[in-house]
Design a protein around this motif. Sequence first.
Motif, PDB file in Angstrom:
ATOM      1  N   PRO A 141       0.807  -1.227   0.000  1.00 50.92           N
ATOM      2  CA  PRO A 141       0.000   0.000   0.000  1.00 50.92           C
ATOM      3  C   PRO A 141       0.840   1.277   0.000  1.00 50.92           C
ATOM      4  CG  PRO A 141      -0.182  -1.161   2.089  1.00 50.92           C
ATOM      5  CD  PRO A 141       0.545  -2.064   1.163  1.00 50.92           C
ATOM      6  N   ALA A 142       2.079   1.169   0.434  1.00 49.41           N
ATOM      7  CA  ALA A 142       2.912   2.370   0.466  1.00 49.41           C
ATOM      8  C   ALA A 142       3.399   2.750  -0.926  1.00 49.41           C
ATOM      9  CB  ALA A 142       4.098   2.143   1.390  1.00 49.41           C
TER      10      ALA A 142
ATOM     11  N   MET B  87      -7.435  -0.644   4.916  1.00 51.84           N
ATOM     12  CA  MET B  87      -6.509   0.495   4.980  1.00 51.84           C
ATOM     13  C   MET B  87      -7.317   1.728   4.574  1.00 51.84           C
ATOM     14  SD  MET B  87      -3.332  -0.955   5.280  1.00 51.84           S
ATOM     15  CE  MET B  87      -2.257   0.316   4.642  1.00 51.84           C
ATOM     16  N   ILE B  88      -7.147   2.789   5.302  1.00 51.62           N
ATOM     17  CA  ILE B  88      -7.914   3.983   4.965  1.00 51.62           C
ATOM     18  C   ILE B  88      -7.055   5.234   5.096  1.00 51.62           C
ATOM     19  CG2 ILE B  88      -8.877   4.414   7.263  1.00 51.62           C
ATOM     20  CD1 ILE B  88     -11.559   4.985   5.791  1.00 51.62           C
ATOM     21  N   LYS B  89      -7.314   6.182   4.228  1.00 51.88           N
ATOM     22  CA  LYS B  89      -6.628   7.467   4.278  1.00 51.88           C
ATOM     23  C   LYS B  89      -7.672   8.538   4.019  1.00 51.88           C
ATOM     24  CE  LYS B  89      -2.768   9.962   2.263  1.00 51.88           C
ATOM     25  NZ  LYS B  89      -1.546   9.800   1.503  1.00 51.88           N
ATOM     26  N   ILE B  90      -7.687   9.552   4.869  1.00 54.91           N
ATOM     27  CA  ILE B  90      -8.661  10.616   4.642  1.00 54.91           C
ATOM     28  C   ILE B  90      -7.949  11.948   4.416  1.00 54.91           C
ATOM     29  CG2 ILE B  90     -10.426   9.497   6.069  1.00 54.91           C
ATOM     30  CD1 ILE B  90      -9.857  11.803   8.130  1.00 54.91           C
ATOM     31  N   TYR B  91      -8.685  12.864   3.812  1.00 54.11           N
ATOM     32  CA  TYR B  91      -8.186  14.231   3.712  1.00 54.11           C
ATOM     33  C   TYR B  91      -9.220  15.129   4.375  1.00 54.11           C
ATOM     34  CZ  TYR B  91     -11.489  15.136  -0.072  1.00 54.11           C
ATOM     35  OH  TYR B  91     -12.630  15.291  -0.808  1.00 54.11           O
ATOM     36  N   ALA B  92      -8.774  16.260   4.847  1.00 58.47           N
ATOM     37  CA  ALA B  92      -9.707  17.162   5.516  1.00 58.47           C
ATOM     38  C   ALA B  92      -9.396  18.597   5.139  1.00 58.47           C
ATOM     39  CB  ALA B  92      -9.611  16.992   7.032  1.00 58.47           C
ATOM     40  N   LEU B 181      -6.398  -2.613   1.108  1.00 56.68           N
ATOM     41  CA  LEU B 181      -6.351  -3.808   1.937  1.00 56.68           C
ATOM     42  C   LEU B 181      -4.906  -4.034   2.344  1.00 56.68           C
ATOM     43  CD1 LEU B 181      -8.569  -5.998  -0.390  1.00 56.68           C
ATOM     44  CD2 LEU B 181      -9.266  -5.038   1.798  1.00 56.68           C
ATOM     45  N   PRO B 182      -4.673  -4.708   3.470  1.00 56.05           N
ATOM     46  CA  PRO B 182      -3.295  -5.026   3.843  1.00 56.05           C
ATOM     47  C   PRO B 182      -2.636  -5.866   2.744  1.00 56.05           C
ATOM     48  CG  PRO B 182      -4.808  -5.501   5.642  1.00 56.05           C
ATOM     49  CD  PRO B 182      -5.643  -5.165   4.456  1.00 56.05           C
TER      50      PRO B 182
END
Lengths: 375, 312
Positions: A141-142, B87-92, B181-182
């Motif tokens: 994922p990186a 896996m999650i990534k957010i922006y704000a 996902l991992p």
Amino acid sequence: MSNGIDLLEPRKKATPPSAPVPPEPTEDAGSQALSEALRSSFVIVKVVLVIMVLVFLAQGFFVVQPQEKAVILRLGNPVSKGGKVLLEPGAHWAFPYPIDEVVRIPVGQVQTIRSTVGWYRTTAAMEAAGTLPPAPESLNPAQEGYVLTADGNIIHVKGELRYRIAEPGLDYKFLFADASNAVLNAFNNALIYASATYTADDALSRDVGGFRERVRLQLERTIAEQKLGIAVDQIDVQASAPLKLRQAFAAVSEAEARRGKTLLDARSAANQALSQAQGEAAIRIAAGESDKTRMEQFVKAEANRFSSLLPEYRKNPALFRNLRQSEALQRIFANPQVEKFMVPTRGGNPREIRIQLNREPEKLKTLEPPKGDAH
Amino acid sequence: MKRNPITITIGVLLLFIFGLLLIFFQVRTTEVAMVTTFGKPTRPVTEPGAYLKWPWPIQQVYKFDKRIHNFESKFEQVFTADGHSLMIKIYAGWHIAQPQAFFPRFGDSVTRLEDALSGLARSAYSGVVGTHSFSDFVSTDEKQLKFEQIEQEILQHLQKDVQAKGYGVEVNFIGIKRIGLPESVTKLVFERMQAERQLQVQRIESEGRREASDIRTAANLTSAKVLAEADNEAARIRGEGDKLAAASLQVLDQEPELGKFLIQLRALEDFLKDRTTLILDTQTSPLNLLNGSPSSSTTTRSGPKVSSNVQE
């Protein structure tokens, strides 16, 4: 005017020594010259000051280019003239900084951003050459970008967005520290969202247009929600199967193509069979027609014959019959195609005959006199 | 001196401007400011315009960009309610709302605030994701999909936390920037996808064959039907012919005996037109004539082409 004298310090200094003139007359002449020099330099200073003021004022002129609009901030606040904040292209004047500040907004200029959060790791050189990076066994994922689809699969998605700042454009400039980054994130989000509602097959091949439309809808919604103040010009979305599964996906498309061909073959065979059947049907109907005609003709002919023979028959029926019968037999016996055997009787009882039913081959037809073997 | 009014005016003006610059400050529409007196924050300014202050070193002004800044979290693993790891990534988007609260904590460093936000964001998304199942994130059924609801919940969670912390900051919006996902799971997904593709290939091929045979069967059926219809039609036409014939044959009713005789005669002739072997009893008329005077009759009846041998 006393203040003015204060300002002219050097000149003031020069005058007091003029009282005790006699001791140094040369000095008086010198100070006079100095005073003259100062006076003329003062003129120069004045001119320079006037020029500076002019330059200061002239600096207030500015030109708004055709592909942009501008806003004047007076002491930090946007200036509105008759309810209009935006300055149209052309020449304008504003107070120099720090009173006024001109902010240019490239309204109408098309800007392009690219989203690659869902794309596999590649380099510009590889992209240009059209080569693919090696297919990884799993996705780190990186390093690798990808998205999850509605059916829990993994695909790669990237997109290009062309947009313009929508009028008045103040939000884009004054509401966001980095508006293009905010737009990019909205675009990223739209791609992730659209992928989450589409199956891998639909996004990749079956409904590419629908997928792009979903991205656009979601993006438009975010633009409205977050007041990004842009108008979407065009969206291009590209989806790809994971590199490792490209072959598997290709096999599916090949199978689809093969099915298409099989169906095409079947359809053409079906058409052929059908047209053959139609031809055959036409022939059968025509045979029926011709039978009908023949029957009609035959019966008509028969009826005619009957009518023409009737008077004769009525004269003497028995003689008529015999005559006709004999004629017919004569014709029959005269026909070389007919073999005749006669079975003689002995003492009024017919003799026993044995027939071997085995037709002779066709060639016998040619034999001139048919062989008569009676037994 | 008398010639100095312009000079003096300009001088005064310059002095005036210089003085103004010392005691005035300006806040742009995109900014908020904090005035400090001897280093102590004393007066926040949130509206744009020109303001007065004591000259340095008594008072000092710190300005902040109050526009919306972009914050991005790390791409991190969290667990869903049904035990999937995601896996999650957010922006704000956030902005400084109260400089008086922001300044003492973070000075003028946005980076320090983002570090603080990072922790709050993590607790917000891991908390919210933990209450949802995996199918809330990805689904073909838009009713089941709770993507936007999840974003909304994370936003509320984060807004509440940020407000409680009193950072002087407001969060405007958040969005999911990435879901993944991992790494170990991606491998399993690949294997599943591969198997799915193989099944798909088989299904497509068998479907193709079935459809093709359906097409052929349908065509054969149609052909048979067309032929059957043609046969019917032909029979009908023939029937018509028979009907017409029957009408013509009524003429024969005048003398049925003659009609029957003529038709029999015609039939006999037609029947014996082709290669036929005829075995005749000498009793049959007219061969019965042979029984009376054998030799003469045979020759006259059979003519040159008929040779019949009667063997005893």
